[in-house]
Design a protein around this motif. Structure first.
Motif, PDB file in Angstrom:
ATOM      1  N   ALA A 113       0.772  -1.276   0.029  1.00 32.49           N
ATOM      2  CA  ALA A 113      -0.165  -0.021  -0.071  1.00 32.49           C
ATOM      3  C   ALA A 113       0.964   1.244  -0.095  1.00 32.49           C
ATOM      4  O   ALA A 113       2.010   1.330   0.636  1.00 32.49           O
ATOM      5  CB  ALA A 113      -0.873  -0.220   1.284  1.00 32.49           C
ATOM      6  N   ARG A 114       0.433   2.272  -0.854  1.00 36.10           N
ATOM      7  CA  ARG A 114       1.225   3.253  -0.838  1.00 36.10           C
ATOM      8  C   ARG A 114       0.875   4.274   0.659  1.00 36.10           C
ATOM      9  O   ARG A 114      -0.162   3.904   1.268  1.00 36.10           O
ATOM     10  CB  ARG A 114       0.604   4.383  -1.977  1.00 36.10           C
ATOM     11  N   PRO A 115       1.791   5.270   0.956  1.00 38.74           N
ATOM     12  CA  PRO A 115       1.314   5.784   2.121  1.00 38.74           C
ATOM     13  C   PRO A 115       0.231   6.675   2.277  1.00 38.74           C
ATOM     14  O   PRO A 115      -0.537   6.657   3.325  1.00 38.74           O
ATOM     15  CB  PRO A 115       2.775   6.960   2.220  1.00 38.74           C
ATOM     16  N   GLU A 116      -0.269   7.382   1.446  1.00 42.51           N
ATOM     17  CA  GLU A 116      -1.802   8.027   1.316  1.00 42.51           C
ATOM     18  C   GLU A 116      -2.782   6.920   1.515  1.00 42.51           C
ATOM     19  O   GLU A 116      -3.781   7.293   2.012  1.00 42.51           O
ATOM     20  CB  GLU A 116      -1.943   8.805  -0.070  1.00 42.51           C
ATOM     21  N   GLU A 117      -2.564   5.735   0.996  1.00 46.90           N
ATOM     22  CA  GLU A 117      -3.822   4.553   0.962  1.00 46.90           C
ATOM     23  C   GLU A 117      -3.498   4.203   2.448  1.00 46.90           C
ATOM     24  O   GLU A 117      -4.734   3.851   3.129  1.00 46.90           O
ATOM     25  CB  GLU A 117      -3.390   3.471   0.094  1.00 46.90           C
ATOM     26  N   ARG A 118      -2.649   3.912   3.139  1.00 43.51           N
ATOM     27  CA  ARG A 118      -2.369   3.430   4.546  1.00 43.51           C
ATOM     28  C   ARG A 118      -2.967   4.796   5.515  1.00 43.51           C
ATOM     29  O   ARG A 118      -3.641   4.191   6.435  1.00 43.51           O
ATOM     30  CB  ARG A 118      -0.641   3.374   5.000  1.00 43.51           C
ATOM     31  N   ARG A 119      -2.559   5.792   5.193  1.00 48.05           N
ATOM     32  CA  ARG A 119      -3.224   6.905   5.920  1.00 48.05           C
ATOM     33  C   ARG A 119      -4.699   7.005   5.726  1.00 48.05           C
ATOM     34  O   ARG A 119      -5.366   7.417   7.055  1.00 48.05           O
ATOM     35  CB  ARG A 119      -2.619   8.363   5.414  1.00 48.05           C
ATOM     36  N   ALA A 120      -5.113   6.787   4.636  1.00 42.57           N
ATOM     37  CA  ALA A 120      -6.813   7.126   4.581  1.00 42.57           C
ATOM     38  C   ALA A 120      -7.385   5.721   5.399  1.00 42.57           C
ATOM     39  O   ALA A 120      -8.377   6.246   5.970  1.00 42.57           O
ATOM     40  CB  ALA A 120      -6.971   6.772   2.960  1.00 42.57           C
ATOM     41  N   VAL A 121      -6.634   4.546   5.318  1.00 44.33           N
ATOM     42  CA  VAL A 121      -7.268   3.392   6.337  1.00 44.33           C
ATOM     43  C   VAL A 121      -7.329   3.934   7.699  1.00 44.33           C
ATOM     44  O   VAL A 121      -8.065   3.789   8.527  1.00 44.33           O
ATOM     45  CB  VAL A 121      -6.688   2.392   5.804  1.00 44.33           C
ATOM     46  N   LEU A 122      -6.110   4.500   8.277  1.00 42.53           N
ATOM     47  CA  LEU A 122      -5.958   4.733   9.647  1.00 42.53           C
ATOM     48  C   LEU A 122      -6.650   5.783   9.968  1.00 42.53           C
ATOM     49  O   LEU A 122      -7.510   5.650  11.121  1.00 42.53           O
ATOM     50  CB  LEU A 122      -4.528   5.094   9.946  1.00 42.53           C
ATOM     51  N   GLU A 123      -6.670   6.878   9.319  1.00 37.82           N
ATOM     52  CA  GLU A 123      -7.885   8.094   9.449  1.00 37.82           C
ATOM     53  C   GLU A 123      -9.241   7.607   9.567  1.00 37.82           C
ATOM     54  O   GLU A 123      -9.811   8.056  10.487  1.00 37.82           O
ATOM     55  CB  GLU A 123      -7.596   9.110   8.668  1.00 37.82           C
ATOM     56  N   GLY A 124      -9.497   6.705   8.881  1.00 33.99           N
ATOM     57  CA  GLY A 124     -11.013   6.252   8.689  1.00 33.99           C
ATOM     58  C   GLY A 124     -11.292   5.410  10.087  1.00 33.99           C
ATOM     59  O   GLY A 124     -12.382   5.533  10.761  1.00 33.99           O
ATOM     60  N   PHE A 125     -10.484   4.693  10.372  1.00 32.53           N
ATOM     61  CA  PHE A 125     -10.759   3.704  11.455  1.00 32.53           C
ATOM     62  C   PHE A 125     -10.472   4.526  12.817  1.00 32.53           C
ATOM     63  O   PHE A 125     -11.312   4.411  13.642  1.00 32.53           O
ATOM     64  CB  PHE A 125      -9.466   2.571  11.755  1.00 32.53           C
ATOM     65  N   ASP A 126     -10.022   5.657  12.787  1.00 26.68           N
ATOM     66  CA  ASP A 126      -9.586   6.352  13.903  1.00 26.68           C
ATOM     67  C   ASP A 126     -11.001   7.387  14.089  1.00 26.68           C
ATOM     68  O   ASP A 126     -11.540   7.441  15.210  1.00 26.68           O
ATOM     69  CB  ASP A 126      -8.633   7.493  13.687  1.00 26.68           C
ATOM     70  N   TYR A 127     -11.609   7.711  13.057  1.00 26.03           N
ATOM     71  CA  TYR A 127     -13.078   8.396  12.918  1.00 26.03           C
ATOM     72  C   TYR A 127     -13.715   7.659  13.341  1.00 26.03           C
ATOM     73  O   TYR A 127     -14.833   7.977  14.484  1.00 26.03           O
ATOM     74  CB  TYR A 127     -13.135   8.853  11.473  1.00 26.03           C
ATOM     75  N   ILE A 128     -13.962   6.363  13.135  1.00 18.93           N
ATOM     76  CA  ILE A 128     -15.164   5.395  13.392  1.00 18.93           C
ATOM     77  C   ILE A 128     -14.964   5.114  15.164  1.00 18.93           C
ATOM     78  O   ILE A 128     -15.798   5.068  15.753  1.00 18.93           O
ATOM     79  CB  ILE A 128     -15.091   3.923  12.784  1.00 18.93           C
ATOM     80  N   GLY A 129     -13.631   4.963  15.442  1.00 16.52           N
ATOM     81  CA  GLY A 129     -13.430   4.538  16.945  1.00 16.52           C
ATOM     82  C   GLY A 129     -13.788   5.973  17.790  1.00 16.52           C
ATOM     83  O   GLY A 129     -14.369   5.632  18.839  1.00 16.52           O
ATOM     84  N   GLN A 130     -13.631   7.031  17.166  1.00 22.34           N
ATOM     85  CA  GLN A 130     -13.959   8.283  18.123  1.00 22.34           C
ATOM     86  C   GLN A 130     -15.604   8.194  18.114  1.00 22.34           C
ATOM     87  O   GLN A 130     -16.146   8.504  19.115  1.00 22.34           O
ATOM     88  CB  GLN A 130     -13.520   9.420  17.566  1.00 22.34           C
ATOM     89  N   ARG A 131     -16.378   7.890  17.069  1.00 26.07           N
ATOM     90  CA  ARG A 131     -17.698   7.967  17.054  1.00 26.07           C
ATOM     91  C   ARG A 131     -17.956   6.998  17.890  1.00 26.07           C
ATOM     92  O   ARG A 131     -19.238   7.131  18.424  1.00 26.07           O
ATOM     93  CB  ARG A 131     -18.164   7.675  15.850  1.00 26.07           C
ATOM     94  N   CYS A 132     -17.630   5.841  18.318  1.00 25.27           N
ATOM     95  CA  CYS A 132     -18.017   4.688  18.760  1.00 25.27           C
ATOM     96  C   CYS A 132     -17.775   5.138  20.514  1.00 25.27           C
ATOM     97  O   CYS A 132     -18.652   4.278  21.331  1.00 25.27           O
ATOM     98  CB  CYS A 132     -17.437   3.417  18.689  1.00 25.27           C
ATOM     99  N   LEU A 133     -17.132   5.782  20.786  1.00 27.48           N
ATOM    100  CA  LEU A 133     -16.858   6.207  22.180  1.00 27.48           C
ATOM    101  C   LEU A 133     -18.145   6.641  22.748  1.00 27.48           C
ATOM    102  O   LEU A 133     -18.432   6.431  24.131  1.00 27.48           O
ATOM    103  CB  LEU A 133     -15.851   7.391  22.265  1.00 27.48           C
ATOM    104  N   SER A 134     -18.984   7.322  22.001  1.00 23.40           N
ATOM    105  CA  SER A 134     -20.491   7.547  22.634  1.00 23.40           C
ATOM    106  C   SER A 134     -21.451   6.754  22.865  1.00 23.40           C
ATOM    107  O   SER A 134     -22.678   7.007  23.389  1.00 23.40           O
ATOM    108  CB  SER A 134     -20.803   9.264  22.031  1.00 23.40           C
TER     109      SER A 134
END
Length: 230
Positions: free
Chosen positions: A193-214
């Motif tokens: 995976a290219r750096p931007e592809e890896r970053r997109a996945v990590l940021e997407g999972f981080d967003y979902i994780g933050q939403r699940c906190l509530s």
């Protein structure tokens, strides 16, 4: 398909049973558990991960076939600090069974060899069944499956079950995201995976994780999807 039993086979891989698992240990457990003799073994193809599954066909036994679930011992060094280990499979299976949830029966297990011998629910998953189903039949199949979700969420885990310490929180989402970028992306793309592809996945999972906190905390199966329902 009537009861939408969850076979929990989320990381199956195909291949010869001699290639990746202790063949004689599986055969010995099978014979001790159901009697008769093993006349054939069949690798069950699936996704990524260290877990393997095989269908064993018997002769002169109390069952015609069974599924051998073989776990590789966990490498704790690969699991980030703060994330509890995977719970023992049989502990969770037995608890779900005691609560009336449709799970495969256990015929036997070898804890020291990380092998579970389970009821064979057949080769047709929910995903397979839906390929040839009419829209009405497909709707009925998914309705049957999704009814299991609130049944599971209404339950409370008894004290002493290790999985009670495992939370679908931000660290676990990041851990799973790292597995996606390290394993799934190269497999799907046929390249690293290219750096931007890896970053997109990590940021997407981080967003979902933050939403699940509530979100309210409920019991959940982390891989409840059509390829794992039979």
């Amino acid at each position: 398909m009537g009861d939408s039993r969850e076979n929990m086979s989320s990381n199956a891989t195909g291949g010869s049973i001699r290639d990746s698992v202790p063949h004689e240990d599986v055969r010995r457990l099978a014979i001790e558990s159901v009697g008769g003799r093993v006349v054939a073994t069949e690798g069950i193809a699936g996704g990524l991960g260290p877990r393997t599954f095989f269908r064993l066909v018997f002769g002169n036994a109390r069952v015609q076939s069974a599924i051998a679930r073989v776990d590789a011992p966990e490498d704790a060094s690969l699991r980030p600090a703060g994330i509890p280990p995977e719970p023992e499979f049989e502990t969770i299976r037995h608890w779900m069974e005691s609560e009336g949830l449709p799970v495969p029966k256990s015929y036997g297990r070898s804890a020291s060899r990380h092998i579970d011998l389970l009821e064979d629910l057949g080769p047709v998953s929910l995903k397979d069944a839906c390929r040839s189903a009419t829209p009405k039949e497909r709707k009925a199949l998914y309705r049957s499956a999704t009814r299991l979700v609130p049944r599971l969420q209404r339950l409370s885990l008894p004290e002493g079950i290790p999985t009670a310490e495992r939370r679908l929180d931000a660290p676990l989402f990041r851990y799973k995201a790292q597995q996606v970028v390290d394993w799934l992306l190269p497999f799907a793309l046929g390249r690293e995976a290219r750096p931007e592809e890896r970053r997109a996945v990590l940021e997407g999972f981080d967003y979902i994780g933050q939403r699940c906190l509530s979100a309210p905390q409920r019991v959940a199966h982390r891989d409840f999807q059509s390829t794992n329902l039979y």
